[in-house]
Design a protein around this motif. Sequence first.
Motif, PDB file in Angstrom:
ATOM      1  N   LYS A 137       3.364   0.944   0.192  1.00 41.01           N
ATOM      2  CA  LYS A 137       2.809  -0.054   1.328  1.00 41.01           C
ATOM      3  C   LYS A 137       1.204   1.171   1.491  1.00 41.01           C
ATOM      4  CE  LYS A 137       5.386   1.333   4.923  1.00 41.01           C
ATOM      5  NZ  LYS A 137       6.246   1.106   6.108  1.00 41.01           N
ATOM      6  N   GLU A 138       0.255   0.446   2.113  1.00 44.86           N
ATOM      7  CA  GLU A 138      -1.161   1.229   1.940  1.00 44.86           C
ATOM      8  C   GLU A 138      -0.993   2.178   2.453  1.00 44.86           C
ATOM      9  OE1 GLU A 138      -0.077  -2.032   2.850  1.00 44.86           O
ATOM     10  OE2 GLU A 138      -1.196  -3.921   2.519  1.00 44.86           O
ATOM     11  N   LEU A 239     -10.491  -3.389   6.392  1.00 42.82           N
ATOM     12  CA  LEU A 239      -9.220  -3.363   6.204  1.00 42.82           C
ATOM     13  C   LEU A 239      -8.844  -2.774   4.873  1.00 42.82           C
ATOM     14  CD1 LEU A 239      -8.391  -6.619   7.482  1.00 42.82           C
ATOM     15  CD2 LEU A 239      -7.395  -4.137   8.584  1.00 42.82           C
ATOM     16  N   LEU A 241      -6.058  -3.793   1.781  1.00 45.84           N
ATOM     17  CA  LEU A 241      -5.061  -3.781   1.484  1.00 45.84           C
ATOM     18  C   LEU A 241      -4.692  -4.519   0.474  1.00 45.84           C
ATOM     19  CD1 LEU A 241      -6.239  -7.049   3.577  1.00 45.84           C
ATOM     20  CD2 LEU A 241      -5.133  -5.770   4.822  1.00 45.84           C
ATOM     21  N   ARG A 280       3.165  -7.452   2.817  1.00 50.67           N
ATOM     22  CA  ARG A 280       3.290  -7.619   4.420  1.00 50.67           C
ATOM     23  C   ARG A 280       1.649  -7.809   5.136  1.00 50.67           C
ATOM     24  NH1 ARG A 280       8.411  -4.708   5.971  1.00 50.67           N
ATOM     25  NH2 ARG A 280       7.588  -2.807   4.803  1.00 50.67           N
ATOM     26  N   LYS A 281       1.038  -6.412   5.096  1.00 54.37           N
ATOM     27  CA  LYS A 281       0.056  -6.594   5.674  1.00 54.37           C
ATOM     28  C   LYS A 281      -1.268  -7.461   5.476  1.00 54.37           C
ATOM     29  CE  LYS A 281      -3.520  -3.293   6.571  1.00 54.37           C
ATOM     30  NZ  LYS A 281      -4.149  -1.565   6.306  1.00 54.37           N
ATOM     31  N   LYS A 284      -0.040 -10.924   6.763  1.00 55.40           N
ATOM     32  CA  LYS A 284      -0.550 -10.491   8.040  1.00 55.40           C
ATOM     33  C   LYS A 284      -1.461 -10.892   8.827  1.00 55.40           C
ATOM     34  CE  LYS A 284       0.217  -8.173  12.897  1.00 55.40           C
ATOM     35  NZ  LYS A 284      -0.226  -6.967  12.492  1.00 55.40           N
ATOM     36  N   GLU A 285      -2.848 -10.102   7.892  1.00 56.39           N
ATOM     37  CA  GLU A 285      -4.019 -10.065   7.988  1.00 56.39           C
ATOM     38  C   GLU A 285      -4.570 -11.032   7.929  1.00 56.39           C
ATOM     39  OE1 GLU A 285      -4.677  -7.783  10.157  1.00 56.39           O
ATOM     40  OE2 GLU A 285      -3.865  -6.236  10.175  1.00 56.39           O
TER      41      GLU A 285
END
Length: 331
Positions: A137-138, A239, A241, A280-281, A284-285
């Motif tokens: 994840k980020e 962001l 990402l 996933r981020k 979504k974004e």
Amino acid sequence: MKKRVLITGGAGFIGSHLADILNKDKKISKIVLIDNFTDGELRNLKLVKKSKKVSIIKKDLLSIKKNEIFFKKMDCVVHLAALSDLVPSIDKPVKFIENNFNGTLKLLDAMNFNNIKKIIFAASSTCYGKKNNTPTKEDEIIDLCHPYAFSKKISEDLILHWAKLFRINFISLRFFNVFGTRSRTNNDYGAVFGVFMKQKLMNKPYTVVGNGKQKRDFLYVSDACNAIKKSIFTSKKNLILNVGSGKPKSILYLTKLLKGKKIFIPKRPGEPTITHADIRKIKKELNWKPKVSFEEGVSLLLKDIDYWKNTILWDKNKIKKATKNWFKYLK
Ligand code: UDP
């Protein structure tokens, strides 16, 4: 509203594909491509060089002035220009760090001067290093294993700082292993696809690092460019990402798809055994998802194999020599 976009590294691998895609987009009214043409090549721009909305400028970011005319009236900068090979970055750390950091700094300064309020940055998944949890994840711990990773991360940090200080919007895209035609192989130790394609063309065995069971999160270049395009048009801001396929594949599987013989060469110490993006981020974004499967991407590449004809084939001994310093420093 139509957008005017400036792309640094515009004649390179990702930059030239992005130029092709944006050139066809009616919502893009101007594309300025800046490149110093050390790694970037004019042949990459054959589809766009005659386009009325495209300007190609040969300039090194380190020597740009902030009042250069091409910065005027740009809405957004896509910053892709960088020295981008891991192995040579160990041999020339000063050059890599200076070039990638100072290039970013110069660009940000010019953005301020010209009131350009948005930057999309090609950051790198190398910031997660060897110790990461996968899927990554980020907010994973940062583990910088070589000067290239360091140079990209400090450039990302600089952009975040600038954004806070001068209210510039950023989207930092941490690319995993982007592949596709036009990826480079001219350097001491190119990215795996360029090397293997050239080896295939010459009927030489593929130089598989280690036992080949290591996996990489490979993403086809058009998907990477679509992530950039969505970043250009989104109103979301600030962001970080991950951009990957989320489906890691092994090097042995790649050689199976490419068909042909292989030889095994020493493992590179700074390398993770797997990279695997948690995407996933970005889904979504930006409402983005990868569309080209690994197998489709490889077959697209094979259709365009002639691209690699003019590139240098590095033999086993040259690769060994190029990796020597890895063993010295990165035990
Ligand atoms: N690799 C390989 N043979 C080569 C070059 C690379 O087997 O001639 C492997 C390398 O060990 C890594 C993967 O291919 O696992 C991707 O390497 P690349 O340099 O393209 O990107 P990296 O993931 O190291 O940033």
